[in-house]
Design an enzyme around this catalytic site. Structure first.
Site, PDB file in Angstrom:
ATOM      1  N   HIS A  78      -4.830  14.556  -9.786  1.00 41.75           N
ATOM      2  CA  HIS A  78      -4.909  12.784  -9.981  1.00 41.75           C
ATOM      3  C   HIS A  78      -3.971  12.528 -11.264  1.00 41.75           C
ATOM      4  CE1 HIS A  78      -8.190  12.101  -7.110  1.00 41.75           C
ATOM      5  NE2 HIS A  78      -8.642  13.348  -7.370  1.00 41.75           N
TER       6      HIS A  78
ATOM      7  N   ASP B 124       0.800  -1.232  -0.217  1.00 44.92           N
ATOM      8  CA  ASP B 124      -0.219  -0.036   0.185  1.00 44.92           C
ATOM      9  C   ASP B 124       0.841   1.223   0.048  1.00 44.92           C
ATOM     10  OD1 ASP B 124      -3.086   1.008   0.590  1.00 44.92           O
ATOM     11  OD2 ASP B 124      -1.817   2.271   1.711  1.00 44.92           O
TER      12      ASP B 124
ATOM     13  N   ASP C  91      -1.626   9.177 -11.095  1.00 44.80           N
ATOM     14  CA  ASP C  91      -1.767   7.950 -11.971  1.00 44.80           C
ATOM     15  C   ASP C  91      -0.320   7.797 -12.373  1.00 44.80           C
ATOM     16  OD1 ASP C  91      -4.420   8.017 -11.916  1.00 44.80           O
ATOM     17  OD2 ASP C  91      -4.884   9.178 -13.512  1.00 44.80           O
TER      18      ASP C  91
ATOM     19  N   ASN D  19      -2.507  12.816  -4.341  1.00 42.39           N
ATOM     20  CA  ASN D  19      -3.426  13.215  -5.371  1.00 42.39           C
ATOM     21  C   ASN D  19      -4.120  14.557  -4.840  1.00 42.39           C
ATOM     22  OD1 ASN D  19      -3.758  11.075  -6.997  1.00 42.39           O
ATOM     23  ND2 ASN D  19      -5.174  10.054  -5.632  1.00 42.39           N
TER      24      ASN D  19
ATOM     25  N   GLU E 233      -4.631   2.521  -4.297  1.00 45.20           N
ATOM     26  CA  GLU E 233      -3.418   2.714  -4.231  1.00 45.20           C
ATOM     27  C   GLU E 233      -2.676   1.414  -3.575  1.00 45.20           C
ATOM     28  OE1 GLU E 233      -4.820   4.696  -0.278  1.00 45.20           O
ATOM     29  OE2 GLU E 233      -5.425   4.256  -2.289  1.00 45.20           O
TER      30      GLU E 233
END
Length: 376
Positions: free
Chosen positions: A241, A228, A245, A236, A271
């Protein structure tokens, strides 16, 4: 005569349909051809078609045997073509009659022209998926029944037979090629949609659906890992975003680079990533998790001003009473890593889910080059 023509054409269509069913994966169309069900059916097809001929005179008859011979000549190497053509020639000789010589020469002529066409790289590529244009295939069909005048002094009969036969063979080829090519397209689209259904679009890793399938195939020697990204929400919120990405794609590549060929990485959701190490009985789970953690920690993203991200890793050997129990333990290990301050690995080699996880050594100091965030 019409009934016999329809019967011959129907038999050819049935044989080509059976041939199409021998393909169960699109890769079978593209691989190097060898002795298999495809070759066997194409070899038997001329013999079966000769059992339902259109008889012109005693010992002289015509049929659609040239079509499977053309398909075989376009797809197979010379040695496999000869091996497949010999039974048809021997059967025609066994049938006898004054047309045996011309019938044999016709088969050989069709095969030779087909092989000549196959030497052209473009045709060879098209033949793999049965897309050779009819205008080129007609060249190979021309030798079929070309020597009929040797058995008939009636030129009118020859013209009324040869040209319709050429047209009938061309029609039969179009039908056969269309059936086989459509089979390829169907299998290709099926595999494409199947891959898309089990693949994450952003990271190109297998997705949660594929992970759930593979999870229940775990063996005791496998190792399951959950990863994680720490404080990803802050990435973000602060950078957008699109940057998030890019971080996800970079982390996915880093995780995948830590795996062997038969291992597999997944995007589990958001994530969170997962990995399955196959046949890892001799490996230490904590070491495997640390390899991933350090690989991700070494990343630097220009979108983050050269900073990186860290991950929390939970990992365990899959020798639990069930795959779900193993996943539950690994999930607990990952959250234990979060509680210990993130950027660390917690491993467990317990044989039962009730046993407490064996914590990894103390984590390394937090990497200050990573994205500066406040504790959530």
């Amino acid at each position: 005569m019409v009934k016999v023509i329809v019967l011959n054409l129907s038999l050819l269509i049935a044989l080509m349909y059976g041939l199409s069913l021998t393909y169960v994966h699109p890769r079978q169309f593209l691989r190097q051809q060898k002795l298999d069900a495809h070759w066997l059916l194409l070899s038997l097809a001329p013999i079966l078609l000769m059992n339902f001929p259109i008889t012109l005179s005693e010992g002289v008859f015509i049929d659609l045997r040239a079509v499977p011979v053309v398909l075989m000549a376009l797809r197979f190497s010379p040695e496999w073509l000869v091996a497949g053509l010999l039974p048809a020639i021997m059967y025609r000789v066994a049938l006898g009659g004054p047309g045996v010589m011309t019938g044999t020469i016709s088969l050989i002529g069709v095969a030779l022209v087909g092989q000549w066409l196959r030497q052209q790289p473009e045709v060879r590529q098209q033949a793999l998926t049965y897309q050779v244009p009819l205008r080129k295939v007609l060249l190979a069909l021309v030798p079929n029944a070309l020597l009929l005048p040797l058995h008939s002094q009636d030129l009118t009969l020859y013209l009324t037979v040869y040209l319709p036969l050429l047209a009938l063979c061309a029609l039969a080829y179009v039908i056969a090629a269309m059936m086989l090519h459509n089979r390829y397209r169907l299998l290709h689209l099926f595999r494409l949609y199947e891959e898309q259904a089990h693949q994450d679009v952003l990271s190109t890793l297998p997705n949660r659906r594929q992970f759930d399938l593979d999870l229940h195939q775990l063996a005791p020697d496998d190792v399951l890992c959950l990863i994680d990204i720490d404080h990803f929400k802050v990435v973000n919120d602060r950078y957008g975003h699109q940057v998030g990405d890019e971080v996800l794609k970079g982390v996915a590549e880093a995780i995948a680079s830590c795996l062997r060929r038969h291992d597999r990485a997944y995007r589990h959701g958001g994530e969170e990533f997962a990995a399955i190490f196959r046949n890892a009985a001799q490996a230490d789970p904590w070491t495997l998790g640390e390899r991933i953690r350090k690989k991700v920690g070494a990343l630097h993203f220009s979108e983050l001003g050269g900073a990186g991200v860290t991950v929390s890793v939970g990992i365990a050997r899959a020798n639990f009473e069930s795959p779900d129990a193993c996943f539950q333990q690994v999930d607990q290990n990952m959250y234990a890593a979060k509680q210990r301050g993130r950027n660390c690995t917690v491993a467990s080699q317990a044989l039962t889910p009730s046993a407490p996880p064996a914590l990894s050594p103390e984590p390394e100091p937090y990497d200050r080059s990573s994205v500066p965030v406040s504790q959530e």
